[in-house]
Design an enzyme around this catalytic site. Structure first.
Site, PDB file in Angstrom:
ATOM      1  N   THR A 167      18.227  34.509  24.622  1.00  0.00           N
ATOM      2  CA  THR A 167      19.040  34.631  25.829  1.00  0.00           C
ATOM      3  C   THR A 167      18.188  34.527  27.088  1.00  0.00           C
ATOM      4  OG1 THR A 167      20.679  35.985  24.681  1.00  0.00           O
ATOM      5  CG2 THR A 167      20.654  36.104  27.076  1.00  0.00           C
ATOM      6  N   GLN A 186      24.667  31.962  24.069  1.00  0.00           N
ATOM      7  CA  GLN A 186      24.347  32.477  25.398  1.00  0.00           C
ATOM      8  C   GLN A 186      23.573  31.412  26.171  1.00  0.00           C
ATOM      9  OE1 GLN A 186      23.444  33.860  22.498  1.00  0.00           O
ATOM     10  NE2 GLN A 186      24.169  35.962  22.378  1.00  0.00           N
ATOM     11  N   ASP A 238      27.216  34.534  29.418  1.00  0.00           N
ATOM     12  CA  ASP A 238      26.012  35.114  30.038  1.00  0.00           C
ATOM     13  C   ASP A 238      25.543  34.304  31.247  1.00  0.00           C
ATOM     14  OD1 ASP A 238      26.283  36.800  27.921  1.00  0.00           O
ATOM     15  OD2 ASP A 238      24.274  36.518  27.113  1.00  0.00           O
ATOM     16  N   ASP A 265      31.008  37.877  28.748  1.00  0.00           N
ATOM     17  CA  ASP A 265      29.987  38.709  29.402  1.00  0.00           C
ATOM     18  C   ASP A 265      29.269  37.951  30.514  1.00  0.00           C
ATOM     19  OD1 ASP A 265      30.640  40.510  27.351  1.00  0.00           O
ATOM     20  OD2 ASP A 265      28.957  39.867  26.106  1.00  0.00           O
TER      21      ASP A 265
END
Length: 375
Positions: A135, A171, A194, A221
């Protein structure tokens, strides 16, 4: 609400369609571009008439000191350096390390659609030397230095799940911000999962960040991390998804605030809109990472308009059953719109008037007042 510089945001799909045919000189503004061909750096000087001795000029067409943002950052050693970016698409990854404090990046046209820093790494993208990026490594732009300021710039990650059906690490971070006193004014953050990583350098470091008149979009998210961040007069937009058959499609916020930190995310005077069907998004879920199981994620949303895309009945959910959202620090006050209607009171914790007095930008940011800074 949005300033005169930030008109109705171009959706990420529109951004991708436009960029496919526009090449390096992407022109996405809704009005005239301030930095013209004759004056690519607008009112911010030029290599022959520098704004300050520490100012460097970036232009993909070769009219500045550097043609890439990465090269300009490498040249801008020390503290207090300014980069002025001419309109264009800068397809690259960029990192501002801890030694480059007090840096300022300016989009010369004063319209964030005109200056785009974009790349397409994801967490599951293979690295040339083996392994995958993860990530953090997927970030198009990483800011570790304290005192960073950006104005009128788009930070994007255009990696798409549909193009990589075999990749499980989906992500794809547009920007990771870790430095204290990091401010973003009239910027855009484009991605899917993300998108905007508002974080800090270490578990015991409480980094303060301020986002004013910004636009962020994504699905899962897409605003997350352990930073102390104030989002003022911002626009968050949830994207539609054709790869899922049922709700929820995703989550706007996923804070991972350290338990010792009294301040997490504050959203104030903002709005959340959606491309997705009604009630297909959760407002937030808490992220308690394996690296900090004592985290107590904190999010306060106040004086903000929530449209029909947010599930008003149950706007919060768990990321892990071991850390229920009810045990975290989620709260609201004086929100409006169909997504803010309180139908099940226990699902929507509300601040008391006395508690709301401490949910302000001043309380979160202390003696740092980035809203008073002028360009």
């Amino acid at each position: 609400m949005p300033s005169r510089h930030v008109r109705l945001p171009l959706s990420r799909r529109g951004f991708l369609m436009a960029s496919a045919g526009a090449g390096a000189a992407l022109a996405l503004s809704a009005g005239p571009v301030r930095a013209t061909t004759r004056r690519p750096f607008g009112r911010f000087g030029s290599p022959s008439a520098r704004l300050t001795p520490g100012t460097l000029y970036v232009d993909a067409r070769g009219r500045g000191d550097h043609t890439s943002v990465r090269d300009a950052v490498a040249a801008a050693t020390g503290t207090g350096r300014t980069l002025v970016l001419a309109p264009g698409t800068y397809r690259e990854t960029v990192a501002v390390d801890v030694t480059r404090t007090g840096a300022t990046w300016i989009g010369a046209s004063e319209n964030p659609r005109d200056v785009v820093i974009v790349f397409d790494n994801a967490a599951g993208t293979p690295k040339p030397g083996g392994g995958t990026y993860g990530t953090t490594g997927s970030a198009t732009t990483t800011v570790q230095a304290d005192g960073f300021t950006a104005r009128w710039i788009t930070f994007a990650n255009d990696w798409l799940r549909a193009d990589h059906p075999g990749v499980s690490g989906t992500q794809a971070v547009a920007i990771k911000v870790q430095g204290d006193r990091s401010a973003f004014h009239h910027c855009r953050f484009l991605g899917h999962q993300d998108t905007l990583y508002a974080d800090s350098m270490a578990l015991g470091t409480f980094a303060r960040q301020y986002f004013s008149h910004c636009y962020a979009e994504g699905d899962v998210d897409f605003v997350f991390g352990r930073g102390t961040a104030v989002f003022e007069r911002c626009h968050f937009r949830t994207l539609n998804r054709t790869d899922l058959a049922a709700a929820p499609y995703g989550f706007v916020f996923a804070p991972s605030t350290a338990g010792a930190n009294p301040r997490g995310y504050l959203v104030t005077g903002s709005r959340v809109t959606s491309e997705a069907p009604d009630a297909h998004y959760k407002l937030a879920r808490p992220w308690v990472p394996s690296s900090d199981t004592t985290a107590r994620p904190m999010l306060t949303v106040r004086d903000t308009h929530l449209d029909t895309g947010i599930d008003a009945v149950a706007p919060y959910t768990n990321m892990s059953a071991s850390f229920p959202w009810q045990n975290q620090r989620f709260a609201e006050v004086r929100n409006s719109g169909p997504g803010a209607v309180v139908t099940v009171p226990e699902n929507r914790p509300q601040l008391t008037p006395e508690q709301a007095e401490s949910a302000t930008r001043t309380a979160y940011l202390g003696d740092w007042t980035p809203w008073k800074e002028n360009c």
